[in-house]
Design a protein around this motif. Structure first.
Motif, PDB file in Angstrom:
ATOM      1  N   ASN A   1       0.857  -1.054   0.026  1.00  0.00           N
ATOM      2  CA  ASN A   1       0.116   0.131   0.047  1.00  0.00           C
ATOM      3  C   ASN A   1       0.905   1.293   0.062  1.00  0.00           C
ATOM      4  O   ASN A   1       1.811   1.461   0.972  1.00  0.00           O
ATOM      5  CB  ASN A   1      -1.097   0.023   1.174  1.00  0.00           C
ATOM      6  N   ILE A   2       0.916   1.872  -1.064  1.00  0.00           N
ATOM      7  CA  ILE A   2       1.615   3.409  -1.263  1.00  0.00           C
ATOM      8  C   ILE A   2       0.717   4.068  -1.111  1.00  0.00           C
ATOM      9  O   ILE A   2      -0.243   4.774  -1.860  1.00  0.00           O
ATOM     10  CB  ILE A   2       2.342   3.225  -2.778  1.00  0.00           C
ATOM     11  N   LEU A   3       0.727   5.026   0.361  1.00  0.00           N
ATOM     12  CA  LEU A   3       0.175   6.108   0.344  1.00  0.00           C
ATOM     13  C   LEU A   3       0.609   7.321  -0.369  1.00  0.00           C
ATOM     14  O   LEU A   3       1.619   7.725  -0.171  1.00  0.00           O
ATOM     15  CB  LEU A   3       0.026   6.482   1.911  1.00  0.00           C
ATOM     16  N   TRP A   4      -0.065   7.986  -1.084  1.00  0.00           N
ATOM     17  CA  TRP A   4       0.259   9.078  -2.008  1.00  0.00           C
ATOM     18  C   TRP A   4      -0.727  10.127  -2.193  1.00  0.00           C
ATOM     19  O   TRP A   4      -1.836   9.842  -2.011  1.00  0.00           O
ATOM     20  CB  TRP A   4       0.774   8.453  -3.228  1.00  0.00           C
ATOM     21  N   VAL A   5      -0.516  11.142  -2.560  1.00  0.00           N
ATOM     22  CA  VAL A   5      -1.479  12.335  -2.924  1.00  0.00           C
ATOM     23  C   VAL A   5      -1.843  12.100  -4.300  1.00  0.00           C
ATOM     24  O   VAL A   5      -1.546  11.712  -5.221  1.00  0.00           O
ATOM     25  CB  VAL A   5      -0.759  13.771  -2.412  1.00  0.00           C
TER      26      VAL A   5
ATOM     27  N   LEU B   1     -13.074  13.161  -5.764  1.00  0.00           N
ATOM     28  CA  LEU B   1     -11.661  12.813  -5.995  1.00  0.00           C
ATOM     29  C   LEU B   1     -11.507  12.041  -7.135  1.00  0.00           C
ATOM     30  O   LEU B   1     -12.404  11.193  -7.376  1.00  0.00           O
ATOM     31  CB  LEU B   1     -11.405  12.082  -4.684  1.00  0.00           C
ATOM     32  N   PHE B   2     -10.507  12.011  -7.786  1.00  0.00           N
ATOM     33  CA  PHE B   2     -10.107  11.496  -9.170  1.00  0.00           C
ATOM     34  C   PHE B   2     -11.062  12.001 -10.344  1.00  0.00           C
ATOM     35  O   PHE B   2     -11.197  11.368 -11.288  1.00  0.00           O
ATOM     36  CB  PHE B   2     -10.431   9.936  -9.263  1.00  0.00           C
ATOM     37  N   SER B   3     -11.492  13.232 -10.117  1.00  0.00           N
ATOM     38  CA  SER B   3     -12.173  14.098 -11.234  1.00  0.00           C
ATOM     39  C   SER B   3     -10.994  14.555 -12.200  1.00  0.00           C
ATOM     40  O   SER B   3      -9.962  14.467 -11.794  1.00  0.00           O
ATOM     41  CB  SER B   3     -12.866  15.454 -10.811  1.00  0.00           C
TER      42      SER B   3
ATOM     43  N   ASN C   1      -9.424   8.410 -12.509  1.00  0.00           N
ATOM     44  CA  ASN C   1      -8.645   9.331 -13.108  1.00  0.00           C
ATOM     45  C   ASN C   1      -7.218   9.611 -12.099  1.00  0.00           C
ATOM     46  O   ASN C   1      -6.974  10.750 -11.630  1.00  0.00           O
ATOM     47  CB  ASN C   1      -9.115  10.626 -13.411  1.00  0.00           C
ATOM     48  N   HIS C   2      -6.582   8.463 -11.911  1.00  0.00           N
ATOM     49  CA  HIS C   2      -5.472   8.478 -11.121  1.00  0.00           C
ATOM     50  C   HIS C   2      -4.389   9.504 -11.671  1.00  0.00           C
ATOM     51  O   HIS C   2      -3.871   9.189 -13.074  1.00  0.00           O
ATOM     52  CB  HIS C   2      -4.867   7.277 -10.929  1.00  0.00           C
TER      53      HIS C   2
ATOM     54  N   GLN D   1       4.053  11.487 -12.047  1.00  0.00           N
ATOM     55  CA  GLN D   1       2.375  11.941 -11.684  1.00  0.00           C
ATOM     56  C   GLN D   1       2.047  13.224 -12.378  1.00  0.00           C
ATOM     57  O   GLN D   1       3.179  14.156 -12.630  1.00  0.00           O
ATOM     58  CB  GLN D   1       2.360  12.281 -10.262  1.00  0.00           C
ATOM     59  N   LYS D   2       0.807  13.337 -12.795  1.00  0.00           N
ATOM     60  CA  LYS D   2       0.410  14.506 -13.523  1.00  0.00           C
ATOM     61  C   LYS D   2      -0.101  15.660 -12.352  1.00  0.00           C
ATOM     62  O   LYS D   2      -0.596  15.353 -11.650  1.00  0.00           O
ATOM     63  CB  LYS D   2      -0.931  14.158 -14.365  1.00  0.00           C
TER      64      LYS D   2
END
Length: 192
Positions: free
Chosen positions: A83-87, A96-98, A142-143, A166-167
């Motif tokens: 589990n990689i906790l990331w922003v 979230l993920f829009s 939309n990660h 990351q975008k």
């Protein structure tokens, strides 16, 4: 006699150098790794204060609270998961993920929220890495964080290195930022 001593010394040197090559990953139990640093390949302004920075912890302070959790299945190695906790960015209190807007505006409210990124993984002794497999929960979203292929492990100093992309929405529009994150093992962690 001198010949035997020289032969014996040669064998000792050869054996000593062989031991160095046999370092293992030493991942034998569940573990937690704490994020210690995140550097982008080039300076970027993600908090829109007019100052670009390579230290992403300065740009996104919530990164300081994130980590990686490894969970090992003792019976089936294909069930190891990470589990990689990331922003992920949330824009204007949207879901979230829009989709990220194409153009930055000072009227936008952008908040970075911690998100679980759970994947299966295999331990790759030959490359001293964790080979990342599929997501545990396959979701259509939309990660902005690209799925990593592998994470480097250094058992000697108990670190994991995550090289990712990351975008982000920047003042000049959407940019894909490459970064290197270094995590240190939390030796006080007790798995639940």
């Amino acid at each position: 006699m001198k010949r035997h001593i020289l032969t014996l010394l040669s064998l000792i040197v050869i054996c000593a150098s062989c031991k160095k090559d046999k370092a293992t990953l030493d991942i034998t139990s569940d573990a937690k790794y704490i994020l210690k640093s995140v550097e982008s390949n080039s300076p970027v302004d993600l908090n829109y204060d007019g100052t670009s920075n390579r230290n992403l912890m300065e740009e996104i302070p919530v990164l300081r609270d994130l980590g990686i959790f490894l969970t090992l299945d003792k019976e089936k190695t294909e069930n190891h998961y990470i589990n990689i906790l990331w922003v992920e960015p949330r824009v204007d209190d949207e879901v979230l993920f829009s989709h990220l807007p194409e153009i930055y505006s000072p009227d936008l409210s952008i908040e970075y929220l911690p998100v679980d990124n759970q994947y299966y993984f295999d331990i790759e002794e030959s490359t001293k890495s964790l080979k990342i497999g599929s997501r545990i929960v396959a979701i259509q979203s939309n990660h902005t964080l690209e799925q990593p292929q592998s994470l480097e492990v250094n058992s000697r100093n108990q670190t994991i290195v995550f090289r990712g992309r990351q975008k982000f929405l920047t003042i000049s529009g959407i940019s894909t930022i490459s970064f290197t994150a270094i995590y240190q093992k939390d030796t006080s962690y007790i798995a639940p």
